[in-house]
Design a protein around this motif. Structure first.
Motif, PDB file in Angstrom:
ATOM      1  N   ILE A 218       0.864  -1.196   0.000  1.00 39.03           N
ATOM      2  CA  ILE A 218       0.000   0.000   0.000  1.00 39.03           C
ATOM      3  C   ILE A 218       0.897   1.241   0.000  1.00 39.03           C
ATOM      4  O   ILE A 218       1.911   1.290   0.701  1.00 39.03           O
ATOM      5  N   ARG A 219       0.511   2.223  -0.816  1.00 42.08           N
ATOM      6  CA  ARG A 219       1.353   3.427  -0.930  1.00 42.08           C
ATOM      7  C   ARG A 219       0.784   4.542  -0.068  1.00 42.08           C
ATOM      8  O   ARG A 219      -0.394   4.872  -0.208  1.00 42.08           O
ATOM      9  N   PHE A 220       1.628   5.084   0.802  1.00 37.51           N
ATOM     10  CA  PHE A 220       1.193   6.153   1.705  1.00 37.51           C
ATOM     11  C   PHE A 220       1.697   7.487   1.168  1.00 37.51           C
ATOM     12  O   PHE A 220       2.901   7.668   0.982  1.00 37.51           O
ATOM     13  N   ILE A 221       0.757   8.398   0.907  1.00 39.41           N
ATOM     14  CA  ILE A 221       1.122   9.707   0.358  1.00 39.41           C
ATOM     15  C   ILE A 221       0.761  10.767   1.384  1.00 39.41           C
ATOM     16  O   ILE A 221      -0.407  10.876   1.787  1.00 39.41           O
ATOM     17  N   ARG A 222       1.791  11.516   1.840  1.00 48.16           N
ATOM     18  CA  ARG A 222       1.507  12.549   2.848  1.00 48.16           C
ATOM     19  C   ARG A 222       0.987  13.785   2.126  1.00 48.16           C
ATOM     20  O   ARG A 222       1.760  14.491   1.467  1.00 48.16           O
ATOM     21  N   GLY A 223      -0.323  14.018   2.223  1.00 49.69           N
ATOM     22  CA  GLY A 223      -0.884  15.172   1.532  1.00 49.69           C
ATOM     23  C   GLY A 223      -2.385  15.191   1.642  1.00 49.69           C
ATOM     24  O   GLY A 223      -3.020  14.147   1.773  1.00 49.69           O
ATOM     25  N   ARG A 224      -2.924  16.392   1.629  1.00 54.29           N
ATOM     26  CA  ARG A 224      -4.377  16.520   1.758  1.00 54.29           C
ATOM     27  C   ARG A 224      -5.001  16.604   0.365  1.00 54.29           C
ATOM     28  O   ARG A 224      -4.544  17.375  -0.476  1.00 54.29           O
ATOM     29  N   VAL A 225      -6.057  15.848   0.145  1.00 57.50           N
ATOM     30  CA  VAL A 225      -6.755  15.891  -1.148  1.00 57.50           C
ATOM     31  C   VAL A 225      -7.518  17.210  -1.225  1.00 57.50           C
ATOM     32  O   VAL A 225      -8.214  17.595  -0.289  1.00 57.50           O
ATOM     33  N   SER A 226      -7.357  17.936  -2.351  1.00 55.52           N
ATOM     34  CA  SER A 226      -8.024  19.237  -2.466  1.00 55.52           C
ATOM     35  C   SER A 226      -9.279  19.157  -3.323  1.00 55.52           C
ATOM     36  O   SER A 226     -10.212  19.926  -3.137  1.00 55.52           O
ATOM     37  N   GLU A 227      -9.322  18.217  -4.251  1.00 55.57           N
ATOM     38  CA  GLU A 227     -10.452  18.209  -5.190  1.00 55.57           C
ATOM     39  C   GLU A 227     -10.613  16.829  -5.817  1.00 55.57           C
ATOM     40  O   GLU A 227      -9.633  16.144  -6.092  1.00 55.57           O
ATOM     41  N   VAL A 228     -11.860  16.454  -6.046  1.00 55.93           N
ATOM     42  CA  VAL A 228     -12.138  15.197  -6.748  1.00 55.93           C
ATOM     43  C   VAL A 228     -13.106  15.531  -7.881  1.00 55.93           C
ATOM     44  O   VAL A 228     -14.075  16.267  -7.680  1.00 55.93           O
ATOM     45  N   ALA A 229     -12.820  15.012  -9.064  1.00 52.18           N
ATOM     46  CA  ALA A 229     -13.734  15.231 -10.210  1.00 52.18           C
ATOM     47  C   ALA A 229     -13.831  13.915 -10.983  1.00 52.18           C
ATOM     48  O   ALA A 229     -13.047  12.992 -10.742  1.00 52.18           O
ATOM     49  N   GLU A 230     -14.802  13.857 -11.899  1.00 44.93           N
ATOM     50  CA  GLU A 230     -14.953  12.634 -12.685  1.00 44.93           C
ATOM     51  C   GLU A 230     -14.529  12.951 -14.125  1.00 44.93           C
ATOM     52  O   GLU A 230     -14.879  14.018 -14.647  1.00 44.93           O
ATOM     53  N   ASP A 231     -13.762  12.043 -14.777  1.00 44.69           N
ATOM     54  CA  ASP A 231     -13.388  12.313 -16.175  1.00 44.69           C
ATOM     55  C   ASP A 231     -14.410  11.676 -17.121  1.00 44.69           C
ATOM     56  O   ASP A 231     -15.389  11.062 -16.671  1.00 44.69           O
ATOM     57  N   VAL A 232     -14.184  11.813 -18.432  1.00 48.69           N
ATOM     58  CA  VAL A 232     -15.190  11.354 -19.413  1.00 48.69           C
ATOM     59  C   VAL A 232     -15.408   9.831 -19.342  1.00 48.69           C
ATOM     60  O   VAL A 232     -16.452   9.326 -19.744  1.00 48.69           O
ATOM     61  N   ASN A 233     -14.416   9.107 -18.795  1.00 51.78           N
ATOM     62  CA  ASN A 233     -14.565   7.647 -18.684  1.00 51.78           C
ATOM     63  C   ASN A 233     -15.235   7.223 -17.382  1.00 51.78           C
ATOM     64  O   ASN A 233     -15.344   6.043 -17.078  1.00 51.78           O
ATOM     65  N   GLY A 234     -15.617   8.202 -16.590  1.00 51.29           N
ATOM     66  CA  GLY A 234     -16.260   7.884 -15.309  1.00 51.29           C
ATOM     67  C   GLY A 234     -15.249   7.562 -14.214  1.00 51.29           C
ATOM     68  O   GLY A 234     -15.611   7.090 -13.137  1.00 51.29           O
ATOM     69  N   CYS A 235     -13.943   7.814 -14.475  1.00 56.57           N
ATOM     70  CA  CYS A 235     -12.925   7.577 -13.432  1.00 56.57           C
ATOM     71  C   CYS A 235     -12.797   8.832 -12.562  1.00 56.57           C
ATOM     72  O   CYS A 235     -13.137   9.939 -12.989  1.00 56.57           O
ATOM     73  N   LEU A 236     -12.287   8.641 -11.362  1.00 58.58           N
ATOM     74  CA  LEU A 236     -12.146   9.773 -10.434  1.00 58.58           C
ATOM     75  C   LEU A 236     -10.759  10.384 -10.582  1.00 58.58           C
ATOM     76  O   LEU A 236      -9.750   9.663 -10.509  1.00 58.58           O
ATOM     77  N   VAL A 237     -10.729  11.693 -10.777  1.00 55.83           N
ATOM     78  CA  VAL A 237      -9.435  12.367 -10.857  1.00 55.83           C
ATOM     79  C   VAL A 237      -9.238  13.107  -9.531  1.00 55.83           C
ATOM     80  O   VAL A 237     -10.020  13.989  -9.173  1.00 55.83           O
ATOM     81  N   VAL A 238      -8.217  12.668  -8.794  1.00 59.90           N
ATOM     82  CA  VAL A 238      -8.001  13.189  -7.438  1.00 59.90           C
ATOM     83  C   VAL A 238      -6.781  14.098  -7.447  1.00 59.90           C
ATOM     84  O   VAL A 238      -5.694  13.686  -7.866  1.00 59.90           O
ATOM     85  N   LYS A 239      -6.988  15.348  -6.988  1.00 58.24           N
ATOM     86  CA  LYS A 239      -5.858  16.283  -6.908  1.00 58.24           C
ATOM     87  C   LYS A 239      -5.443  16.430  -5.451  1.00 58.24           C
ATOM     88  O   LYS A 239      -6.294  16.580  -4.569  1.00 58.24           O
TER      89      LYS A 239
END
Ligand SMILES: Cc1cc2nc3c(=O)[nH]c(=O)nc-3n(C[C@H](O)[C@H](O)[C@H](O)COP(=O)(O)OP(=O)(O)OC[C@H]3O[C@@H](n4cnc5c(N)ncnc54)[C@H](O)[C@@H]3O)c2cc1C
Ligand code: SF4
Length: 334
Positions: A218-239
């Motif tokens: 499992i990969r641990f990323i130290r950072g707060r998610v600022s935004e989540v959106a959906e792309d044209v394929n219905g996948c989640l794009v997490v910034k």
């Protein structure tokens, strides 16, 4: 003479407090606003850090509570003190006369939709820790087909914007536990945890964290998610921002699990008013002497147990429930 006690809330704290009081010879009434006992424990599948079954744990607690008198779908309407007795009126008009009261009304899971930027209730691929727990419990196979999964820590906790400055204590370890369980069901999935700090304070928690990295990758990323959106394929794009490297990150995922924290119940103020006790700034019930006594209140004969005073693990909750029962006993034997 003084053998009747009211416990408000039939979750783990209320049940275990009743069990201890019954073994000390008391008659116990439990008022529970839902139609069954167990509180949040009823919703969980396997408990951190060792994976013990939540329903077996609840069954064991309930086996000892046979002599308690439960009122389901019921709440306390009024409480009056007459001499040294409390006269209670319930929502079904039942009247109880008791010598002591234990409040064990627990917590509310932070409503994830309040953090609009995470897209809960908007995108199908965004769920909460409680939804995932339900998926494990009810074997929802379609939930475990995602190949890229993210866990967002601190949802509704440590967050001034939603007036919850506190850390919910249990969600770091729950995220790590759930991430490992997800990999057990879908070994090919790439799993990420987005965290602010990892608070793995309890016995066995650090070992689970090491296992999550070394055995499960499992990969641990130290950072707060600022935004989540959906792309044209219905996948989640997490910034997010990786705060270790100070670089912005964009990850595409199929499933995002929000680690909703433990918040105060909305009716804490009403309960506090009825009993002449106080709430803290965070809305949990107040302990006047938290260092010396974690179940005493300012009102004689009224005690607190479990997560009604703040986020707690199950073992902590059960220990407090037993301590509250002993405090009742000490008070009524004075
Ligand atoms: C996602 C998540 C996973 C968790 N997993 C674990 C784990 O694996 N291991 C662990 O140790 N801990 C875990 N915990 C913590 C655990 O759930 C709590 O420690 C435990 O539920 C606290 O019990 P409680 O009785 O204080 O509160 P609750 O479980 O909230 O029970 C309170 C009860 O009171 C009732 N009630 C509320 N208001 C009223 C009212 N006004 N009148 C009458 N009844 C009322 C409620 O209906 C409920 O039945 C987890 C927590 C979360 C958020
Ligand atoms: S336990 Fe972890 S995820 Fe939960 S509020 Fe604290 S730091 Fe955040």
């Amino acid at each position: 003479m003084n053998k009747e006690v009211l416990v408000i809330g039939g979750g783990p704290a209320g049940i275990e407090c009743a069990n201890s009081l019954i073994s000390l010879g008391y008659k116990v009434f439990i008022v529970e606003k839902c139609s069954e006992p167990g509180g949040h424990l009823r919703k969980w599948d396997r408990l951190f850090p060792y994976g013990v079954s939540a329903s077996d744990t609840l069954d064991k607690l309930l086996q000892k509570s046979g002599k308690a008198i439960f009122f389901y779908d019921t709440e306390v309407q009024t409480i009056n003190q007459v001499d040294e007795k409390f006269v209670i009126t319930l929502s079904d008009d039942t009247q109880l006369h008791v010598s002591s009261i234990v409040v064990a009304t627990g917590f509310t899971l932070f409503p994830a939709a309040k953090k609009e930027e995470y897209g809960y209730g908007i995108y199908n691929g965004v769920i909460t820790n409680a939804d995932l727990e339900d998926g494990f419990k009810t074997h929802k196979k379609e939930l475990f087909k995602a190949n890229r999964v993210g866990f967002v820590h601190c949802v509704g906790s440590r967050d001034e914007k939603v007036c919850n400055r506190h850390c919910s204590k249990v969600c770091c370890v729950t995220a790590v536990k759930q991430a490992c369980e997800y990999k057990d069901l879908n070994p090919d999935a790439e799993v990420y945890c987005f965290y602010m700090d990892l608070r793995m304070f309890g016995r066995g928690y650090e070992d689970l964290y090491l296992k999550a990295q070394n055995k499960y990758g499992i990969r641990f990323i130290r950072g707060r998610v600022s935004e989540v959106a959906e792309d044209v394929n219905g996948c989640l794009v997490v910034k997010a921002e990786d705060t270790l490297t100070s670089r912005p990150l964009k990850v595409t995922l199929d499933l995002l699990v929000l680690m909703s924290g433990m918040s105060k119940n909305d009716d804490n103020d009403k309960i506090a008013d009825m009993l002449g006790i106080k709430t803290e700034e965070d809305g949990f019930l107040s302990l006047p002497e938290p260092t010396l006594n974690n179940c005493q209140t300012v009102t004689d004969g009224v005690f607190l147990a479990g997560s009604v005073t703040g986020p707690k693990t199950l073992p902590e909750t059960l220990n407090e429930a037993r301590a509250a029962a002993l405090s009742v006993h000490k008070y009524l034997s004075r």
